[in-house]
Design an enzyme around this catalytic site. Structure first.
Site, short mmCIF file in Angstrom:
data_model
loop_
_atom_site.label_atom_id
_atom_site.label_comp_id
_atom_site.label_asym_id
_atom_site.label_seq_id
_atom_site.Cartn_x
_atom_site.Cartn_y
_atom_site.Cartn_z
N TYR A 1 0.84 -1.21 0.00
CA TYR A 1 0.00 0.00 0.00
C TYR A 1 0.87 1.26 0.00
CZ TYR A 1 -3.90 3.01 1.64
OH TYR A 1 -4.87 3.99 1.78
N LYS B 1 0.88 4.11 -2.82
CA LYS B 1 0.52 5.50 -2.51
C LYS B 1 1.68 6.46 -2.78
CE LYS B 1 -3.78 5.06 -1.35
NZ LYS B 1 -4.80 5.44 -2.37
#
Ligand code: NAP
Length: 251
Positions: A152, A156
């Protein structure tokens, strides 16, 4: 030439995406509400139309190029050329590195990065033709590193590089591209994190709030307010920026 006021928000069935879609409708945009299934979009669409706004719900997986093309064509057919795109669809598959599977990695990178790429490539056709556009990408404070989120945080951080590059490429067509990096926002996603850690959600929020300078967790409306500004007429000289919305400084 006046540009069309049509927006697309991905992952808009619930959480931040639902709040963003409702806010943009309130701002006068007709909104394409995209999520995995059309049924899941119904509540967001109803919330908008009940207040006199315009919206359609479309089921599409943002990682599927054909589904993305069909979804964007449908919005354009129904409301006119989409000029605002909010790449919000997201998932987490948290695990420490040694337990992270290839599936966990590919799924997270796929939804955030491939999804934002496919959606942006499709929508920019309309934006450049209109000579005006706004793309807002959802990053996260996890881009700065977060235990259990190698996939993640990579996705991001990737959203931030993607944002800056699109800003450089699309600026001459009147299109700005910015990223919002939220901190802790109260949604199903953070509730799922609490559940995974076997912590009561209320206790989880209280503990998070204590570490945040403004002493509260964020709400979807906190993100929607900034999207509203970035999608508007007055933000045209702001592009390629990553704005942390986390109740305090982050980077
Ligand atoms: P959420 O409540 O889990 O909502 C995300 C939505 O995206 C869900 O409706 C989900 O559908 C949809 N989605 C997932 N995969 C998709 C796909 N392939 N195609 C289309 N839609 C898809 O999450 P949220 O908390 O509102 O987060 C929204 C965005 O903000 C995400 O990008 C997230 O990473 C980011 N963010 C959130 C926080 C936070 O604290 N909540 C902090 C920083 C950044 P399903 O329900 O069917 O899976």
């Amino acid at each position: 030439m006046a540009h069309s006021r049509v927006a697309i928000v991905t992952g808009a069935a619930r959480g931040i995406g639902a709040a963003v879609a409702q806010r943009l409708a309130q701002d006068g945009f007709a909104v394409g509400v995209i999520d995995l299934t059309e049924d899941s979009c119904a509540a967001t669409v109803e919330a908008i139309t009940n207040k006199g706004g315009q919206a359609i719900g479309i089921g599409a997986d943002v990682t599927d190029a054909d589904a993305v093309t069909t979804a964007v064509d449908r919005v354009a057919g129904e409301f006119g050329p989409p000029t605002v795109l909010v790449n919000n669809a997201g998932i987490t598959r948290d695990n420490l590195l040694f337990r992270m599977t290839e599936g966990d990695w590919d799924a997270v990178l796929g939804v955030h990065l491939r999804g934002a790429f496919l959606m942006s490539r499709e929508v920019q056709k309309h934006q450049t033709e209109q000579g005006w556009g706004r793309i807002v990408n959802l990053s996260s404070t996890s881009a700065l590193g977060n235990r259990g989120q190698a996939n993640y945080s990579a996705a991001k951080a990737g959203m931030q590089g993607f944002t800056k590059t699109l800003a450089i490429e699309l600026g001459k067509f009147g299109v700005t591209v910015n990223a919002i990096a939220p901190g802790f926002i109260e949604t199903d996603m953070t509730a799922a994190t609490a559940a995974r850690l076997e912590v009561d959600f209320e206790d989880f929020k209280k503990a998070a709030a204590a570490t945040i300078p403004v002493q509260r967790v964020g709400q979807p409306a906190d993100i929607a307010a900034l999207v509203s500004f970035l999608a508007g007429e007055e933000s045209g000289f702001i592009s390629g920026q990553v704005i942390y919305v986390a109740g305090g400084p982050k980077d």
